[in-house]
Design a protein around this motif. Structure first.
Motif, PDB file in Angstrom:
ATOM      1  N   ARG A 332       0.828  -1.209   0.000  1.00 39.95           N
ATOM      2  CA  ARG A 332       0.000   0.000   0.000  1.00 39.95           C
ATOM      3  C   ARG A 332       0.858   1.253   0.000  1.00 39.95           C
ATOM      4  N   TYR A 335       2.244   1.674  -3.542  1.00 41.20           N
ATOM      5  CA  TYR A 335       1.223   2.148  -4.479  1.00 41.20           C
ATOM      6  C   TYR A 335       0.984   3.647  -4.302  1.00 41.20           C
ATOM      7  N   TYR A 375      -1.286  -3.027  -9.405  1.00 44.36           N
ATOM      8  CA  TYR A 375      -2.269  -2.877  -8.332  1.00 44.36           C
ATOM      9  C   TYR A 375      -3.231  -4.059  -8.237  1.00 44.36           C
TER      10      TYR A 375
END
Length: 530
Positions: A332, A335, A375
């Motif tokens: 996370r 990203y 993703y």
């Protein structure tokens, strides 16, 4: 990694950041002095106080609020009905600084509980206290900024978990814990009003919160304080948000003129899409969350390494959950860090360096980084989490609930009961998984059979049977999609529209609409029967 996150200047060193915060408030008090005599008294008292007294005072949420409101009133000429009250709060603060054992808001608490005995340990809110001017102002802040939360005095178990959680945090990441907790003056245990008991598998409405208008304060729900491991995680999580806010107030983290209303947004793939827009994060929130996830990766790595050793002191913890949380934290943060590079112009000079610093830490310390721009793994995390939640709630329905009609869902008007809608969803997800694999140029593994179509779905199954079948289908789909190297999803094959990663996103988007309708129906049925 810990030394960088906790000790590196300007972004890691908590003492340095608190020093910058002190300088900021000294300048603001000097600006107020011509109009507010009490500002001069506080400024002189701060300079005469010991370091602990200064830090606790400038971190106090009521002191900060009073200064900010007076600045708005006297420098920006904003109407401020409680300006006289705020000036009186500064006068009282100056008197308290003569013997600064406590922060101003803590002065009215008879039995003061702290996270620990060290100077950087904040205190824990209690409802039983003197209702002095500081308490009155703090309660007004709560009513204005977080009206949905109800603060409470923690019971003995929660209090013990908070204190032991802070101890565990300092055992795992001692430098980072001190650097983070130095920005937390008050821990408030709070929750939202319980309109009804939660259905098994239903996520709580509130877990934790930091509000930019109530500085130095974090809000934690009882459900995240169930054991020291969870308490340690959330103390770190929300404490880091407070640390970032102190950075934001003292460094050029955002460009001059930055506005949330005009900010680009990032849609984290691990969150359900919400019509309210709550699943969209603006740049200022996104960079703060990137910081949190980067530090949480270190926390979970240390917890994984020492779980067995520390279990006798702090209780057992699920090693598989630690492993999953570690991987998700890295993924996370990576990203968000990549997405923020596309919004770099929204950051100030310090913010751009901060982002480069975080991305550099992630590149250096992540042992298995995802491919740039990938993703799908984050989408599948959501896919698996939804499956667990939905199956748990479905299994707790009564057989009669399965027969109740569900409000029509576009695209499946013939499916009017829970089993039929679930069967329809299983068929669609299986078919779309086949389409994704075809777009990738791959064949489905043997034994991957589609469930029966919705028209022939059994209508008299037990809820647990429907839940087990749904879980099995989702597990097969997830396993098949996870076996493909993440980088392959980003390659557009000739004649493949949409790109494979976008096809996975569309699969989840379609399913989300159905699951939302089904979850609403099942929750209503469960509580109607309760």
């Amino acid at each position: 990694m810990e030394r960088s996150l906790a000790l590196m200047r300007p972004f890691g060193d908590g003492d340095y950041i608190n020093g910058c915060t002190l300088g900021r408030y000294e300048r603001q008090l000097a600006m107020l002095a011509p109009d507010v005599p009490a500002a001069t008294a506080v400024l002189e008292a701060l300079r005469a106080a010991d370091p602990v007294g200064r830090t606790r005072t400038i971190g106090d949420p009521v002191f900060r609020s009073a200064v900010h409101k007076l600045l708005g009133h006297h420098r920006l000429h904003l109407p401020q009905p409680d300006a006289a009250e705020c000036a009186d709060l500064l006068r009282r603060t100056a008197l308290l600084l003569a013997a600064p054992e406590r922060s101003p808001l803590a002065e009215g608490v008879v039995a003061l509980d702290r996270l620990g005995a060290a100077a950087h340990h904040g205190w824990i809110w209690r409802e039983e206290r003197e209702e002095d001017a500081f308490a009155h102002h703090f309660r007004a802040l709560l009513h204005e900024r977080v009206p949905h939360l109800i603060p409470a005095t923690p019971d003995a178990r929660i209090l013990d978990n908070l204190v032991r959680g802070a101890e565990l945090l300092e055992t795992l990441v001692p430098d980072l814990a001190r650097s983070t907790l130095a920005h937390v003056q008050v821990v408030v245990v709070a929750d939202v009003p319980a309109r009804r008991p939660l259905m098994p598998g239903e996520e709580p409405a509130f877990t934790s919160l930091t509000n930019p208008f109530i500085l130095g304060t974090i809000f934690l729900a009882p459900n995240v304080l169930r054991n020291p491991w969870s308490a340690a995680e959330f103390l770190l999580h929300e404490g880091l948000h407070q640390k970032f806010m102190d950075l934001e107030h003292t460094h050029s983290m955002l460009r001059k003129g930055y506005s949330v209303d005009e900010s680009p947004v990032i849609n984290p793939p691990w969150h359900r899409v919400q019509l309210s827009g709550a699943s969209q994060w603006h740049v200022n929130r996104s960079i703060s969350v990137t910081h949190v996830y980067t530090a949480l990766a270190l926390f979970f790595a240390r917890a994984r390494e020492r779980a067995a050793e520390l279990a006798p002191r702090f209780g057992p913890v699920d090693s598989a959950e630690l492993e999953l949380s570690l991987r998700q934290s890295f993924d996370r943060a990576t990203y968000l860090g990549e997405k923020l590079m596309g919004a770099r112009d929204e950051l100030g000079v310090a913010g751009q360096r901060f982002l480069d610093w975080l991305n550099g830490l992630l590149r250096t310390f992540d042992p298995a980084p995802p491919p740039g721009g990938g993703y799908v793994h984050l989408l599948l995390d959501l896919y698996d989490r939804e499956a667990r939640e939905f199956a748990t709630r479905l299994a707790h329905l009564s057989p009669a609930d399965l027969e109740k009609p569900v409000a029509p869902v576009p695209g499946a008007s013939e499916a009017s009961t829970v089993p039929a809608l679930v069967a329809h969803l299983e068929a669609v997800e299986t078919a779309r998984a086949r389409e994704v694999m075809a777009a990738l140029g791959r064949t489905m593994p043997g034994g991957f059979d589609a469930p029966p179509p919705a028209a022939s779905a059994p209508l008299a199954e037990r809820p647990s049977d429907v839940a087990a079948r749904f879980s099995g289908v989702r597990q097969r789909v997830s396993n098949v999609l996870r076996e493909v190297p993440w980088a392959e999803y980003q390659v557009a094959r000739e004649g493949s529209t949409p790109r494979p990663d976008e096809a996975v996103r569309e699969l989840l988007g379609y399913s989300d609409r159905y699951l939302g309708r089904l979850l609403k129906h099942m929750t209503a049925s469960f509580h109607a029967a309760a």
